[in-house]
Design a protein around this motif. Structure first.
Motif, PDB file in Angstrom:
ATOM      1  N   GLY A  18       2.262 -19.506  -4.335  1.00  0.00           N
ATOM      2  CA  GLY A  18       3.208 -20.452  -3.765  1.00  0.00           C
ATOM      3  C   GLY A  18       4.506 -19.798  -3.355  1.00  0.00           C
ATOM      4  O   GLY A  18       5.264 -20.336  -2.558  1.00  0.00           O
ATOM      5  N   GLN A  19       4.752 -18.617  -3.915  1.00  0.00           N
ATOM      6  CA  GLN A  19       5.983 -17.887  -3.555  1.00  0.00           C
ATOM      7  C   GLN A  19       5.703 -16.430  -3.199  1.00  0.00           C
ATOM      8  O   GLN A  19       6.280 -15.897  -2.261  1.00  0.00           O
ATOM      9  CB  GLN A  19       6.979 -17.932  -4.726  1.00  0.00           C
ATOM     10  N   ASN A  20       4.809 -15.803  -3.958  1.00  0.00           N
ATOM     11  CA  ASN A  20       4.560 -14.365  -3.774  1.00  0.00           C
ATOM     12  C   ASN A  20       3.085 -14.093  -3.465  1.00  0.00           C
ATOM     13  O   ASN A  20       2.199 -14.824  -3.919  1.00  0.00           O
ATOM     14  CB  ASN A  20       4.956 -13.584  -5.035  1.00  0.00           C
ATOM     15  N   ILE A  21       2.880 -13.015  -2.731  1.00  0.00           N
ATOM     16  CA  ILE A  21       1.516 -12.592  -2.404  1.00  0.00           C
ATOM     17  C   ILE A  21       1.147 -11.420  -3.306  1.00  0.00           C
ATOM     18  O   ILE A  21       1.892 -10.444  -3.414  1.00  0.00           O
ATOM     19  CB  ILE A  21       1.438 -12.159  -0.917  1.00  0.00           C
ATOM     20  N   ASN A  22       0.007 -11.529  -3.973  1.00  0.00           N
ATOM     21  CA  ASN A  22      -0.517 -10.423  -4.762  1.00  0.00           C
ATOM     22  C   ASN A  22      -1.397  -9.579  -3.832  1.00  0.00           C
ATOM     23  O   ASN A  22      -2.499  -9.988  -3.468  1.00  0.00           O
ATOM     24  CB  ASN A  22      -1.331 -10.968  -5.946  1.00  0.00           C
ATOM     25  N   GLU A  23      -0.872  -8.417  -3.435  1.00  0.00           N
ATOM     26  CA  GLU A  23      -1.541  -7.622  -2.403  1.00  0.00           C
ATOM     27  C   GLU A  23      -2.904  -7.104  -2.857  1.00  0.00           C
ATOM     28  O   GLU A  23      -3.858  -7.053  -2.071  1.00  0.00           O
ATOM     29  CB  GLU A  23      -0.632  -6.459  -1.977  1.00  0.00           C
ATOM     30  N   ALA A  24      -3.013  -6.722  -4.128  1.00  0.00           N
ATOM     31  CA  ALA A  24      -4.289  -6.197  -4.632  1.00  0.00           C
ATOM     32  C   ALA A  24      -5.369  -7.285  -4.585  1.00  0.00           C
ATOM     33  O   ALA A  24      -6.500  -7.029  -4.147  1.00  0.00           O
ATOM     34  CB  ALA A  24      -4.113  -5.676  -6.055  1.00  0.00           C
ATOM     35  N   LEU A  25      -5.016  -8.514  -5.021  1.00  0.00           N
ATOM     36  CA  LEU A  25      -5.999  -9.612  -4.982  1.00  0.00           C
ATOM     37  C   LEU A  25      -6.351  -9.983  -3.539  1.00  0.00           C
ATOM     38  O   LEU A  25      -7.495 -10.314  -3.230  1.00  0.00           O
ATOM     39  CB  LEU A  25      -5.461 -10.840  -5.728  1.00  0.00           C
ATOM     40  N   PHE A  26      -5.333  -9.916  -2.651  1.00  0.00           N
ATOM     41  CA  PHE A  26      -5.588 -10.205  -1.227  1.00  0.00           C
ATOM     42  C   PHE A  26      -6.634  -9.221  -0.686  1.00  0.00           C
ATOM     43  O   PHE A  26      -7.584  -9.617  -0.011  1.00  0.00           O
ATOM     44  CB  PHE A  26      -4.296 -10.089  -0.417  1.00  0.00           C
ATOM     45  N   CYS A  27      -6.444  -7.926  -0.990  1.00  0.00           N
ATOM     46  CA  CYS A  27      -7.359  -6.890  -0.481  1.00  0.00           C
ATOM     47  C   CYS A  27      -8.766  -7.067  -1.046  1.00  0.00           C
ATOM     48  O   CYS A  27      -9.763  -6.864  -0.344  1.00  0.00           O
ATOM     49  CB  CYS A  27      -6.826  -5.501  -0.813  1.00  0.00           C
ATOM     50  N   GLU A  28      -8.842  -7.462  -2.323  1.00  0.00           N
ATOM     51  CA  GLU A  28     -10.151  -7.710  -2.942  1.00  0.00           C
ATOM     52  C   GLU A  28     -10.904  -8.798  -2.179  1.00  0.00           C
ATOM     53  O   GLU A  28     -12.082  -8.655  -1.844  1.00  0.00           O
ATOM     54  CB  GLU A  28      -9.948  -8.139  -4.400  1.00  0.00           C
ATOM     55  N   ALA A  68       4.841 -19.182   3.271  1.00  0.00           N
ATOM     56  CA  ALA A  68       6.259 -19.137   3.652  1.00  0.00           C
ATOM     57  C   ALA A  68       6.918 -17.961   2.935  1.00  0.00           C
ATOM     58  O   ALA A  68       7.664 -18.127   1.977  1.00  0.00           O
ATOM     59  CB  ALA A  68       6.929 -20.445   3.284  1.00  0.00           C
ATOM     60  N   VAL A  69       6.576 -16.753   3.381  1.00  0.00           N
ATOM     61  CA  VAL A  69       7.200 -15.565   2.769  1.00  0.00           C
ATOM     62  C   VAL A  69       7.984 -14.824   3.847  1.00  0.00           C
ATOM     63  O   VAL A  69       7.690 -14.916   5.031  1.00  0.00           O
ATOM     64  CB  VAL A  69       6.147 -14.613   2.142  1.00  0.00           C
ATOM     65  N   ASN A  70       9.004 -14.090   3.378  1.00  0.00           N
ATOM     66  CA  ASN A  70       9.860 -13.359   4.314  1.00  0.00           C
ATOM     67  C   ASN A  70       9.195 -12.068   4.788  1.00  0.00           C
ATOM     68  O   ASN A  70       8.406 -11.468   4.074  1.00  0.00           O
ATOM     69  CB  ASN A  70      11.202 -13.012   3.648  1.00  0.00           C
ATOM     70  N   ASN A  71       9.576 -11.652   5.981  1.00  0.00           N
ATOM     71  CA  ASN A  71       9.207 -10.347   6.534  1.00  0.00           C
ATOM     72  C   ASN A  71       7.698 -10.084   6.491  1.00  0.00           C
ATOM     73  O   ASN A  71       7.231  -9.138   5.864  1.00  0.00           O
ATOM     74  CB  ASN A  71       9.965  -9.237   5.794  1.00  0.00           C
ATOM     75  N   ILE A  72       6.963 -10.945   7.162  1.00  0.00           N
ATOM     76  CA  ILE A  72       5.496 -10.798   7.182  1.00  0.00           C
ATOM     77  C   ILE A  72       5.046  -9.458   7.785  1.00  0.00           C
ATOM     78  O   ILE A  72       4.114  -8.855   7.268  1.00  0.00           O
ATOM     79  CB  ILE A  72       4.833 -12.015   7.888  1.00  0.00           C
ATOM     80  N   PRO A  73       5.673  -8.925   8.872  1.00  0.00           N
ATOM     81  CA  PRO A  73       5.219  -7.625   9.396  1.00  0.00           C
ATOM     82  C   PRO A  73       5.229  -6.520   8.341  1.00  0.00           C
ATOM     83  O   PRO A  73       4.286  -5.730   8.251  1.00  0.00           O
ATOM     84  CB  PRO A  73       6.217  -7.325  10.524  1.00  0.00           C
ATOM     85  N   ARG A  74       6.320  -6.483   7.504  1.00  0.00           N
ATOM     86  CA  ARG A  74       6.352  -5.445   6.474  1.00  0.00           C
ATOM     87  C   ARG A  74       5.285  -5.716   5.412  1.00  0.00           C
ATOM     88  O   ARG A  74       4.660  -4.797   4.879  1.00  0.00           O
ATOM     89  CB  ARG A  74       7.735  -5.374   5.828  1.00  0.00           C
ATOM     90  N   ILE A  76       2.396  -7.071   5.936  1.00  0.00           N
ATOM     91  CA  ILE A  76       1.097  -6.642   6.498  1.00  0.00           C
ATOM     92  C   ILE A  76       0.943  -5.126   6.365  1.00  0.00           C
ATOM     93  O   ILE A  76      -0.137  -4.632   6.002  1.00  0.00           O
ATOM     94  CB  ILE A  76       0.985  -7.085   7.981  1.00  0.00           C
ATOM     95  N   THR A  77       2.028  -4.380   6.642  1.00  0.00           N
ATOM     96  CA  THR A  77       1.980  -2.913   6.499  1.00  0.00           C
ATOM     97  C   THR A  77       1.674  -2.527   5.054  1.00  0.00           C
ATOM     98  O   THR A  77       0.858  -1.639   4.796  1.00  0.00           O
ATOM     99  CB  THR A  77       3.320  -2.289   6.950  1.00  0.00           C
ATOM    100  N   ASN A  78       2.321  -3.212   4.097  1.00  0.00           N
ATOM    101  CA  ASN A  78       2.049  -2.934   2.675  1.00  0.00           C
ATOM    102  C   ASN A  78       0.592  -3.221   2.331  1.00  0.00           C
ATOM    103  O   ASN A  78      -0.061  -2.455   1.604  1.00  0.00           O
ATOM    104  CB  ASN A  78       2.955  -3.786   1.775  1.00  0.00           C
ATOM    105  N   ILE A  79       0.077  -4.344   2.855  1.00  0.00           N
ATOM    106  CA  ILE A  79      -1.314  -4.718   2.561  1.00  0.00           C
ATOM    107  C   ILE A  79      -2.275  -3.665   3.119  1.00  0.00           C
ATOM    108  O   ILE A  79      -3.255  -3.294   2.458  1.00  0.00           O
ATOM    109  CB  ILE A  79      -1.630  -6.129   3.122  1.00  0.00           C
ATOM    110  N   LEU A  80      -1.973  -3.144   4.315  1.00  0.00           N
ATOM    111  CA  LEU A  80      -2.834  -2.099   4.898  1.00  0.00           C
ATOM    112  C   LEU A  80      -2.855  -0.862   4.017  1.00  0.00           C
ATOM    113  O   LEU A  80      -3.905  -0.222   3.862  1.00  0.00           O
ATOM    114  CB  LEU A  80      -2.356  -1.729   6.307  1.00  0.00           C
ATOM    115  N   GLU A  81      -1.704  -0.513   3.446  1.00  0.00           N
ATOM    116  CA  GLU A  81      -1.644   0.661   2.554  1.00  0.00           C
ATOM    117  C   GLU A  81      -2.459   0.417   1.286  1.00  0.00           C
ATOM    118  O   GLU A  81      -3.164   1.304   0.807  1.00  0.00           O
ATOM    119  CB  GLU A  81      -0.188   1.003   2.206  1.00  0.00           C
ATOM    120  N   VAL A  82      -2.374  -0.806   0.731  1.00  0.00           N
ATOM    121  CA  VAL A  82      -3.166  -1.137  -0.466  1.00  0.00           C
ATOM    122  C   VAL A  82      -4.658  -1.176  -0.107  1.00  0.00           C
ATOM    123  O   VAL A  82      -5.514  -0.745  -0.891  1.00  0.00           O
ATOM    124  CB  VAL A  82      -2.717  -2.490  -1.074  1.00  0.00           C
TER     125      VAL A  82
END
Length: 343
Positions: A18-28, A68-74, A76-82
Motif C-alpha cells: 500500500g506504500q512500498n514495493i518489495n522489489e525481491a517479491l516483485f521479481c519473484e 502511488a509511489v514516487n519516482n517510478i522510473p528509478r 523500474i531501474t532498481n527492479i531491473l538490477e534486482v
C-alpha cells in the motif's frame, strides 16, 4: 480512542503493502509469469537476447503504475538490477546443432519443431517454410554479381552464419570496383538475421581492443565498405575468426571477462584486406575472397531491388540452410573455386 489502523488490502499484490514495493517479491512474481534468464551480461527470453530493455521496462511499468509511489522510473531501474540477480544462471552455452527461427526450431538434420517453448540465445526473425518458392530475384542477382563457381561458396558462408559456431575458421571478403551492387547482400541478410547481425568495421576491430565486446552474442558482423588502408595489427581479427568457445573481452572502464564469441565477419570492398606487418600465411588463409563480375555498361539499376529480395527471405533462408548442410557434411571445409584459391 483507537487509532485508525490501515488494514492490508487483499486485492493488492504480495509485493506491495500500500506504500512500498518489495522489489525481491516483485521479481519473484515477474519470473513466474515471464520466462527470462540473465547470464553472460544479458537477458535472454524465448525470443532470444534482449537487445533493447525498453519493452521490458514497459512491462514492469504496466504492473507498477497503479501503485502511488514516487519516482517510478528509478524504481523500474532498481527492479531491473534486482531482476538480474533473481534471474541469474551460471552460463548459457550456444547450441551449434540448431537454428531457432520465428516459428520454431530447425535442427541441422532438417527436423523441424514448431513453437518456442525454450529460452534461446538467438532467434532469427525469418519463418521456416519448407514449401517457400525458390528465391528467383535473389538467384538472378547473384548470377549477375558473381562468377557461377563462386556462388556455392557464398551459399555455404551465409549458411555458416546461421549457427553460433566458428568451426569454419574463415571470414569472407567480396571485392569489386564499385557500383556492382554487392552491398545489397548486407541489406538482404538483415531481413534474415535481424538483431543477430550488426554493421561494423574490420579496421575498428583490428585497432580497438573494446570493439570485440560489441560483437558478443552476434552471429554476423558486416563491414559494408571496408577501409583500404592495411591493418596495423591482425591478432584481434584473427582471434574472432578462429574463436572456439569463450574469449577474453574488454569494455571501457570495466574488468575484462570471458564471453562467448561466434561472430562471423563479412566485408564488401574495392580492394584486398591487407596487413601492414603480418606477412604470415595464416592471415590470408583465413579469408575467402570473392571477386565480382564487371558491371555491364548498359545495366539499369533497380532502386527497389533490396526490398524485392527481402520479400524472398523464406526462400533465401532455405537456400542458405542447404549451403550449411553441405558445409557440415564436408566437415566445415568450404567449396573453393580456382579463382578463390588464387585470390
Amino acid at each position: 480512542m483507537a487509532k485508525n489502523r490501515k488494514t492490508p488490502d487483499m486485492n493488492l499484490p504480495v509485493w506491495f503493502d500500500g506504500q512500498n514495493i518489495n522489489e525481491a517479491l516483485f521479481c519473484e512474481e515477474f519470473l513466474h509469469e515471464r520466462r527470462i534468464i540473465f547470464t553472460n551480461g544479458a537477458f535472454f527470453t524465448p525470443d532470444g537476447r534482449v537487445t533493447d530493455d525498453l519493452p521490458l521496462r514497459g512491462e514492469i511499468y504496466d504492473k507498477l503504475k497503479f501503485c502511488a509511489v514516487n519516482n517510478i522510473p528509478r524504481k523500474i531501474t532498481n527492479i531491473l538490477e534486482v531482476l538480474k540477480l533473481e534471474a541469474q544462471v551460471p552460463d548459457f552455452p550456444p547450441e551449434q546443432d540448431r537454428i531457432h527461427v520465428f516459428n520454431g526450431t530447425l535442427l541441422l538434420n532438417g527436423t523441424f519443431t514448431e513453437g518456442r517453448p525454450a529460452i534461446v540465445r538467438s532467434r532469427l526473425p525469418v519463418v521456416y517454410n519448407p514449401d517457400a518458392p525458390a528465391p528467383v530475384i535473389w538467384l538472378n542477382f547473384l548470377n549477375g554479381l558473381l562468377h557461377a563457381e563462386d556462388i556455392p561458396t557464398l551459399q555455404e558462408f551465409i549458411g555458416y552464419c546461421l549457427i553460433p559456431s566458428n568451426k569454419g575458421q574463415r571470414m569472407m571478403v567480396i571485392k569489386g570496383n564499385g557500383g556492382e551492387g554487392k552491398s545489397q547482400i548486407g541489406a538482404v541478410l538483415s531481413a534474415i538475421f535481424g538483431t543477430n547481425m550488426k554493421d561494423g568495421s574490420i579496421g575498428k576491430i583490428s585497432e580497438n581492443r573494446f570493439a570485440r565486446a560489441d560483437l558478443e552474442h552476434i552471429l554476423l558482423c558486416v563491414d559494408d565498405d571496408m577501409r583500404m588502408e592495411a591493418l596495423r595489427q591482425t591478432n584481434y581479427v584473427k582471434s574472432i575468426v578462429t574463436a572456439q568457445g569463450k574469449m577474453d573481452l574488454e569494455r571501457k572502464g570495466k574488468q575484462s571477462y570471458q564471453g562467448w564469441m561466434f561472430a562471423r565477419l563479412l566485408a564488401f570492398s574495392n580492394g584486398d584486406l591487407q596487413a601492414l606487418y603480418d606477412r604470415s600465411d595464416g592471415f590470408y588463409r583465413r579469408q575467402l575472397v570473392l571477386t565480382t563480375k564487371e558491371k555491364p555498361v548498359d545495366r539499369a539499376d533497380d532502386p527497389d531491388l533490396a526490398e524485392k529480395m527481402k520479400a524472398e527471405a523464406e526462400g533465401i533462408f532455405l537456400w542458405a540452410f542447404e549451403g550449411l548442410q553441405r558445409l557440415v557434411a564436408n566437415n566445415f571445409k568450404f567449396t573453393e573455386s580456382d579463382r578463390i584459391r588464387e585470390n
